[in-house]
Structure formats: structure tokens, C-alpha cells
Design an enzyme around this catalytic site. Sequence first.
Site, mmCIF file in Angstrom:
data_model
loop_
_atom_site.group_PDB
_atom_site.id
_atom_site.type_symbol
_atom_site.label_atom_id
_atom_site.label_comp_id
_atom_site.label_asym_id
_atom_site.label_seq_id
_atom_site.Cartn_x
_atom_site.Cartn_y
_atom_site.Cartn_z
ATOM 1 N N GLU A 34 -7.746 2.330 30.739
ATOM 2 C CA GLU A 34 -8.549 2.851 29.624
ATOM 3 C C GLU A 34 -8.640 4.364 29.722
ATOM 4 O O GLU A 34 -8.803 4.910 30.825
ATOM 5 C CB GLU A 34 -9.943 2.211 29.703
ATOM 6 C CG GLU A 34 -10.492 1.715 28.411
ATOM 7 C CD GLU A 34 -9.650 0.627 27.747
ATOM 8 O OE1 GLU A 34 -8.809 0.956 26.908
ATOM 9 O OE2 GLU A 34 -9.869 -0.559 28.061
ATOM 10 N N ASP A 172 -3.085 2.023 20.920
ATOM 11 C CA ASP A 172 -3.462 0.989 19.951
ATOM 12 C C ASP A 172 -2.340 0.732 18.952
ATOM 13 O O ASP A 172 -1.997 -0.416 18.653
ATOM 14 C CB ASP A 172 -4.732 1.395 19.197
ATOM 15 C CG ASP A 172 -5.891 1.666 20.126
ATOM 16 O OD1 ASP A 172 -5.786 1.312 21.312
ATOM 17 O OD2 ASP A 172 -6.897 2.231 19.673
#
Length: 390
Positions: A34, A172
Site C-alpha cells: 500500500e 488501481d
Amino acid sequence: MAIIRSFKEIPDNFKKFEPEVTVKSPGRINLIGEHTDYNEGFVLPTAIDKKIHFQFRKNDTENFCRIYSETFSTGFEFQLDKELSHGKGWENYILGVVNEIKKAGKKMEGFDCILRSELPVGAGISSSAALECGFASGLDQLFNLGFSDLDIVRLSQRAENNFVGSNCGIMDQYASVMSKKGNLILLDCRSLESEFIPADFKTCKLVLLNTNVSHNLADSEYNTRREECEEAIRIIQQTRPEIKSPRDLTFVLLEEFKNKINSKLFKRLDYVLHENKRVLDAANVLQKGNLKEFGKLMYGSHEGLQNNYEVSCPELDFLVDYSRKKDFIYGSRMMGGGFGGCTINLIEEDKIPDYIREVSKAYFEEFKIEIDAITVLPDEGTQISKTIEL
Ligand code: GLA
């Protein structure tokens, strides 16, 4: 000049919509890695079986475009030959894509589009990337624009950076377009080299627990984290000009700068280096079928995000801590940008219903908020079909 007209009612001639192109555009999950994508690091995401469904058709006009969302029961119109002004929410992802296609010098004509979404907004499963990439892919097919998959990924990311104003990385959009059913993508966000890792979780399934909070820090703090990492690298570059990003650092080298960058910047880079290592270790242990080790790395990722990168929140921490008491849960962590959204949990399948009941009750007692649980499967990236030969 405002050129968008919004409307609530579905236009009459949309009721019998015969599409020329349809697109299924998935949301994504990220197993680990992340805030590493914009730091030129590693990520381990995949597309999921929850999607936005698009239908497109040309409308025999030169410039007139009409979009309708069945999910929000709203639509809007714009003209291709006018400068695009900003809309309200979801409209901007669409307009951002149109804007980037125009900037790329590609020719489109008037079109209509209906969409329907299965993705909760603000849950951290990238409904925005699904919207951008699905929309861009549909227009690419409808008008034979000649974009490659990677062009679609990059164009959609630029739409978000330039039009929406979020300085997001590439993860993403890449996951939404490039994924392969039943696999995870180990992606090097520096070189964009990637490898599919089989998503073999044996008797376990992935469950997302949506905190149903979205703290308003999310957007501003996201951009701030990115700037902090860039600032730390600028300081390091004063003595080591060859260091271009956190990716060029080693733990030993970073230690040398411990007293030269302030403790906050040190924590940010220290997190990024550890998280990159965790991603590579995670891909490795997963390929060996070692779910226990994989789960430990998920917890390690959450701790880093909570204490060093400081993008978690009490609701996310509560859900991760709660999972630690259960031996049938291998790992749990916050997922996505942070400050709300979902945790991702690797749980023995037969224990899932009872656990959801139990944790929902505890979470409600603590925060007076209901959580939503979503079981997700790693699935195919963008799927496009031409229903009429163009
Ligand atoms: C958001 C961004 C991604 C990535 C994640 C954090 O989802 O869009 O580019 O930075 O946050 O890992």
C-alpha cells in the site's frame, strides 16, 4: 462555460437501449503493497468479481454525448467540441477521460452511454478506476481509437491526476484492466514488469469489511504522503544525487540519513522500504502455499500503515485488532488509501458467516455504525464485447 446539463429521469430513447459495445469493468483489491505504487515500488493487487457495467452506442450526432447512471438515477450531457467544465462527483471521472482522449488527438463522435455499478463508493475498492478504465475502453472500441491496454491504464490515471485532482499512482487502473481470473498481479510500479501469481487460498476466502466511514482527510492526506516522500528524497539527493526514489534506497543507506531527515520523513521512507520487502516476501510464501506467513505479512503491513505511514483510523484498527483473536483468520489489514474504507481479511471459508455476525455486533457497539461484508474473488480485468460489428 458550463456545458453540462444534469437530469434525473432516464431519457425516453434510453429505455430501449441497443448497445454497440458493452464493457464489464471491475473494482480491485490489493493483497499487500500500500502507498508503494507512486514510490516506484511493488504491489500485489487483482481485479474482483464486482463490476461496473457499461453500454455504449453512437447517436448520429457529431458532438452531443449523454451519460446515464442507473445506479445513481442521474445523467448528464456534454458536447465534445466545447471545453469541458468540472461536474460534481462521478461525472468528473468520465469527463476527465474524454478530456484525455481529446488531448491525445483522437476523433470521436456523439454517443450515448448507460452504466450500472455493483461497487460501493468510498470503500477503497476503486470504483473510480473501474469507471475511468471501463469508460475509456468502451470509447476505444466504439470509435476504433487504437489504444493499447497500457494506454488505457495510463490515460485513466492521467484523467484522475489532471481532472479529478487526486495524485494517485498506477495500481488501481493497472489491476482493473490487466488482471487474469484466479490470479494476483505482482507489479513493479517502476518498470511496469509484472508476473501473475496464482491466488490459491486453499480453504480460505477473502472478505472485505467496509467500515462505512470515509474521513475527509483521505484526499488531502493522500497527496501529503506523496509530497512527504518526495521531500525526503530531495533531501537525500543533496548528498546522494543518484537516489531518484525510495526504490533506490537500502535499509543501510536510509539509516545513514536518520539524523538528516526529520523523524516523520524517516518513518515514511522506512515504511515504504519494509512494505516493498513484504510484497516480495508475500508473493514468495504464497507461491509455496504458506498462508500463515502470508497472513503475518498482512498484519505487518497494517502496523506499518498505522504507526509509520499514519494513514489508518480507529475504525480500521478496531477491525484488524478484532481479527487477531481468531485462529481461523490468517491475516487482516487496511486496504487502499486509508482513513476509512475496507479491511481485507483472509478467513477460513466455513467460519465466515459466524465471524461476520460477531464482528458486526462488536463494531456496532463500539462505533454505532453498521459494517458491510463483501466476499470477493480474484477475477478477469476489463471485458469488452462488440454486440454489433462496427
Ligand atoms: C489509492 C490510489 C492508489 C494507491 C493506493 C494506496 O487506491 O489510487 O494509486 O496509491 O491508494 O496503495
